[in-house]
Design an enzyme around this catalytic site. Structure first.
Site, PDB file in Angstrom:
ATOM      1  N   PHE A   7      -4.325  61.419  37.485  1.00  0.00           N
ATOM      2  CA  PHE A   7      -3.878  60.518  38.547  1.00  0.00           C
ATOM      3  C   PHE A   7      -4.170  61.121  39.911  1.00  0.00           C
ATOM      4  O   PHE A   7      -3.952  62.322  40.133  1.00  0.00           O
ATOM      5  CB  PHE A   7      -2.361  60.285  38.477  1.00  0.00           C
ATOM      6  CG  PHE A   7      -1.881  59.555  37.254  1.00  0.00           C
ATOM      7  CD1 PHE A   7      -1.773  58.175  37.253  1.00  0.00           C
ATOM      8  CD2 PHE A   7      -1.515  60.251  36.118  1.00  0.00           C
ATOM      9  CE1 PHE A   7      -1.314  57.499  36.131  1.00  0.00           C
ATOM     10  CE2 PHE A   7      -1.051  59.597  34.991  1.00  0.00           C
ATOM     11  CZ  PHE A   7      -0.948  58.215  35.004  1.00  0.00           C
ATOM     12  N   ASP A   8      -4.630  60.296  40.824  1.00  0.00           N
ATOM     13  CA  ASP A   8      -4.560  60.656  42.232  1.00  0.00           C
ATOM     14  C   ASP A   8      -3.095  60.539  42.650  1.00  0.00           C
ATOM     15  O   ASP A   8      -2.328  59.791  42.040  1.00  0.00           O
ATOM     16  CB  ASP A   8      -5.432  59.696  43.035  1.00  0.00           C
ATOM     17  CG  ASP A   8      -5.238  59.865  44.525  1.00  0.00           C
ATOM     18  OD1 ASP A   8      -5.304  61.016  45.009  1.00  0.00           O
ATOM     19  OD2 ASP A   8      -4.995  58.857  45.212  1.00  0.00           O
ATOM     20  N   LYS A   9      -2.678  61.277  43.676  1.00  0.00           N
ATOM     21  CA  LYS A   9      -1.275  61.196  44.099  1.00  0.00           C
ATOM     22  C   LYS A   9      -1.051  60.097  45.132  1.00  0.00           C
ATOM     23  O   LYS A   9      -0.369  59.106  44.870  1.00  0.00           O
ATOM     24  CB  LYS A   9      -0.802  62.543  44.677  1.00  0.00           C
ATOM     25  CG  LYS A   9       0.685  62.510  45.095  1.00  0.00           C
ATOM     26  CD  LYS A   9       1.122  63.813  45.718  1.00  0.00           C
ATOM     27  CE  LYS A   9       0.719  63.914  47.176  1.00  0.00           C
ATOM     28  NZ  LYS A   9       1.482  62.989  48.057  1.00  0.00           N
ATOM     29  N   THR A  10      -1.673  60.251  46.293  1.00  0.00           N
ATOM     30  CA  THR A  10      -1.365  59.369  47.416  1.00  0.00           C
ATOM     31  C   THR A  10      -1.866  57.956  47.171  1.00  0.00           C
ATOM     32  O   THR A  10      -3.053  57.731  46.928  1.00  0.00           O
ATOM     33  CB  THR A  10      -1.994  59.923  48.713  1.00  0.00           C
ATOM     34  OG1 THR A  10      -1.536  61.258  48.901  1.00  0.00           O
ATOM     35  CG2 THR A  10      -1.594  59.068  49.896  1.00  0.00           C
TER      36      THR A  10
END
Length: 851
Positions: free
Chosen positions: A516-519
């Site tokens: 997953f990307d965070k932002t």
């Protein structure tokens, strides 16, 4: 020394159909012709296609390689045309393969893909043919573009949903469609094949029962059996002639040979039974493909044909295709919205289920003054999509996309193109059939000489050979995978998911790891003030008043978060006035309030500007907040430290539950990749229950992390926003884009797009793909198992043609029925959902069917 580099093929050739098409071949040839380039090829594997170039760095630089690839890619795209449309006359895998081969063998066409539902994607040489010429060619093949839905091609001749084509008067359109049906479907219209199959069964049954009566001459039964041969064999013979002329031996040919053999043996009843069941099976195949096609095509019918627009001070109703960018459209209550745009006047709730899959209507309000009015900058509460349904209020919207470019039109176009791509399992079954059918014919020829080895009459030998022909025909195998894939794609589209082809559907159903990307993916994508910690002797009101006065004059994202939260907490408190506000780059901000110097910024700022040293209380608060993932801002007024503010990009409300549901779905390893510092990444990952977090990553670092995870776990999905994360998504087995309803880049980059900015759709996507993979495996084992049992049983004479026909066609019905279960798939309730109060939706991603 030679080296190599890899480029995202989709970036270099965004219009390429796949890694094997003619555009890619011309690109690799063009690169290899350059001095210093040793070889260029597409890297095979589970990840998204990569253009791999091996070159001599002493002769040609890496930058030059990249420039050449992009330049050649643009030139190749200009040399080639791309056409995507839907056609009639294709409703089964065999017909799709035949049309695909005929298109590929036509001069000027470089590549063609045809799905069993009639979706055609053609790539051609622009200097040798054109869109109209290909349409004429399809007409001559008896597979004209479908009149029930405008085709999804680009260019001025392409119609769009609700466009000029939709403005044709209903009576005229109906008349044209009726003429079309009779011309291309048969004397009974598009249902001619089904009616012929029913007539075949009726004449067979009548002949059989009349033959039981001694009062009825045998000639009557014989005549009825011959009629059954005609009705059952008409379309089968027609298709078999076309396939044989194309130098292909398909299942239809095997059935006809078996029926002819039964007639030679004088057993007309068994031959007629074979043709009756086979023709009914064909009709059911068409029905299964038609259901999947109609479920997807229903999207195209969502956009209304006309719109009420304000022009020249008056309201006028015009075709949607005549809307222009910037037009103001009036949306009346309980009507469908004709175009993408944003609300300028009015409040209402909008049912967006058809596009984003959201299960409840979404409140809409006018865009605020000064808010950016393009692309992703439009806030969700003001953004409008074509094909969605307005609620009780009257809205005025400003058009931001033409009808052919709307989110709905792009979804229809991409789903149509996805249908034309074949999944890995389908490619396997196609290769299997190409070897298996000639092998069966060879076996049958060998069996015809069995009389030389065993003592039996030739009639018995011929009967056995014909029975083997029936038993070995892989009808169920041919329909097993495409029916399941297309049903899965249709169900996904109805649930707010865009899955681009059977390959992505199958891979998503078999992976065990997700990055997953965070932002903007696991978090909201914007910071919020989460902590206010004044020092002893200072009130929260004083700390926030100073921060608000200074930060309200800054345009930094963190400042906006402080201002928003401070205003909410200081409701009614008199505001201070700050002067001489100045930014201290990378550290914070300074100002004057009532002649006192104010500093707000990182802890490091106060060791650089001098003045009173940082108190132990402030240092302790700062360390504790940063350890929990906060970004901290220290506030000092003159020589007094007022306190610390903690800010954080907060996780989405649903993120923790999504992670839990993914674990229940079988995802065993989940990792977060972030550009934020490792402390923040660890804090968010720990809060959400992820297995691992990696911070301080640049885009190229995310690519390395994805490749490493893919090597370890074999398959991995990357979930991101489709822009900064595009390289990592391209290197993942499956790229998944968030918020695709507002992002062009996301829809073009990802293999799977979550049409709403809603992470909760991800577990549904994984579970649907898991179910699709299970059904595909079940169908494959069932179809191959039946063939494996029937062949030796018919060779040894254990069963005859009649029973072989029943089992053979029964297996076809079984796999079709099994595949159609996907259209009604609902995500199983989790343990948490099973204890919800009655009336609470169990499946948040379940979209309502379009009216």
């Amino acid at each position: 020394m030679a080296t190599d580099t890899q480029l995202d093929l989709n970036t270099v050739l965004p219009e390429a159909l796949d890694e094997k098409d003619a555009c890619v071949r011309r690109l690799t040839v063009g690169l290899q012709a350059r001095e210093g380039v040793i070889s260029a090829h597409v890297k095979e594997g589970e990840a998204a296609a990569q253009l791999c170039v091996h070159f001599e760095p002493d002769i040609i630089s890496l930058q030059r390689i990249r420039e050449l690839a992009l330049s050649l890619g643009a030139r190749v795209d200009s040399d080639f045309g791309h056409l995507s449309l839907d056609v009639d006359g294709v409703s089964r895998p065999a017909r799709a393969q035949l049309l695909e081969q005929r298109l590929r063998n036509t001069a000027g066409i470089a590549e063609a893909h045809v799905s069993p539902t009639g979706s055609v994607a053609v790539e051609y040489f622009a200097d040798q043919t054109s869109d109209p010429a290909i349409v004429d060619l399809l007409e001559r093949f008896g597979t004209p573009p479908r009149t029930s839905r405008p085709r999804a091609a680009e260019g001025p001749e392409a119609a769009e949903p609700g466009g000029a084509a939709a403005a044709v008067p209903e009576a005229q359109a109906h008349e044209k469609h009726e003429d079309h049906d009779h011309k291309h479907g048969g004397i009974f219209g598009e249902r001619s094949e089904l009616i012929f199959a029913v007539l075949c069964a009726l004449t067979l049954a009548t002949g059989f029962f009349l033959g039981l009566s001694p009062a009825v001459p045998d000639a009557v039964s014989t005549a009825l059996y011959i009629a059954a041969y005609f009705f059952g064999g008409y379309y089968t013979l027609k298709e078999a002639i076309q396939t044989v002329m194309a130098k292909r031996f398909e299942i239809d040919f095997l059935m006809l040979v078996a029926a002819a053999g039964a007639a030679v043996l004088g057993d007309l009843a068994e031959g007629a039974l074979l043709l009756a069941l086979f023709s009914i099976g064909h009709a059911l195949e068409s029905y299964a493909m038609g259901r999947a096609r109609r479920a997807i095509q229903a999207l195209a019918d969502l956009a209304p044909a006309t719109a009420v627009v304000k022009r020249g001070g008056t309201e006028q109703e015009i075709p949607v295709g005549q809307l222009r960018l910037g037009d103001t459209v009036i949306i009346k209550p309980n009507t469908r919205i004709p175009s993408d745009g944003f609300v300028t006047v009015g409040h209402s709730s909008v049912d967006q289920a058809a596009v984003t899959g959201e299960s409840i209507p979404v409140d809409k309000a006018p865009i605020s003054r000064g808010t950016p009015r393009s692309g992703q900058d439009i806030p969700a509460e003001s953004r409008i999509y074509a094909g969605t349904v307005n609620g009780p209020g009257v809205l005025e919207i400003e058009v931001t996309r033409l009808s052919k470019d709307s989110t709905l039109a792009r979804v229809v176009r991409m789903v149509s193109e996805a249908q034309a791509q074949t999944s890995p399992t389908q490619r396997f079954t196609d290769r299997f059939q190409r070897v298996f059918v000639p092998a069966v014919l060879t076996l049958v020829v060998v069996l015809l000489f069995a009389g030389l080895v065993i003592d039996e009459p030739f009639s018995a030998t011929l009967y056995r050979a014909m029975a083997v022909l029936v038993a070995a025909s892989p009808c169920a195998l041919a329909i097993s995978t495409p029916s399941a894939v297309l049903s899965g794609l249709a169900r996904a589209a109805r649930g707010g998911l865009l899955i681009k082809g059977g390959g992505a559907l199958e891979n998503l159903g078999t992976l065990r790891a997700i990055a997953f990307d965070k932002t903007g993916t696991l978090t909201e994508g914007k910071p919020e003030m989460t902590d206010v910690e004044p020092v002893d002797g200072v009130t929260e009101s004083e700390l926030l008043s100073v921060a608000l006065a200074v930060e309200s004059q800054s345009d930094h994202p963190l400042a906006a978060a402080i201002v928003q939260a401070a205003r909410a907490r200081l409701d009614g408190t008199p505001l201070l006035k700050a002067d001489a506000v100045a930014s201290i780059t990378g550290r914070g901000v300074s100002a004057l309030i009532d002649g006192e110097e104010i500093h707000i910024g990182k802890q490091k700022l106060f060791s650089e500007i001098g003045g009173a040293p940082l108190p132990a209380e402030i240092a302790e608060s700062t360390a504790r907040l940063e350890a929990s993932g906060r970004t901290t801002m220290v506030v000092r007024r003159g020589t007094r430290y007022l306190g610390v503010l903690g800010l954080m990009d907060t996780p989405r409300a649903s993120a923790q539950q999504v992670v839990s549901r993914l674990r229940q779905a079988g995802i065993r390893h989940m990792i977060m990749l972030s550009g934020d510092n490792q402390t923040v990444a660890d804090a968010v990952a720990g809060q959400l229950g992820l297995d691992e977090a990696r911070g301080d990553l640049m885009p190229e670092d995310k690519v390395k992390a994805v490749i490493e995870l893919r090597t370890r776990e074999h398959k991995v999905a990357m979930v991101g926003d489709g822009v900064n994360d595009a390289p990592a998504m391209a290197n993942a087995t499956v790229g998944i884009a968030m918020g695709a309803a507002g992002s062009d880049v996301a829809m073009e980059t990802a293999d799977v797009a979550l049409m709403g900015d809603d992470l909760e759709r991800l577990p549904f996507a994984v579970k649907l793909s898991r179910q699709s993979s299970r059904i595909i495996r079940q169908n494959l084992w069932a179809s191959l198992g039946v063939v494996a049992v029937l062949i030796p049983a018919t060779i040894t004479g254990t069963i005859g043609i009649g029973l072989a026909v029943l089992i053979h066609e029964g297996s076809t019905l079984l796999v079709v029925a099994n595949a159609l279960r996907l259209l009604a798939y609902r995500e199983p309730a989790t343990e948490e959902e099973s204890v919800r109060p009655s009336g609470t939706p169990v499946e948040p991603v379940m979209a309502r069917r379009p009216d």
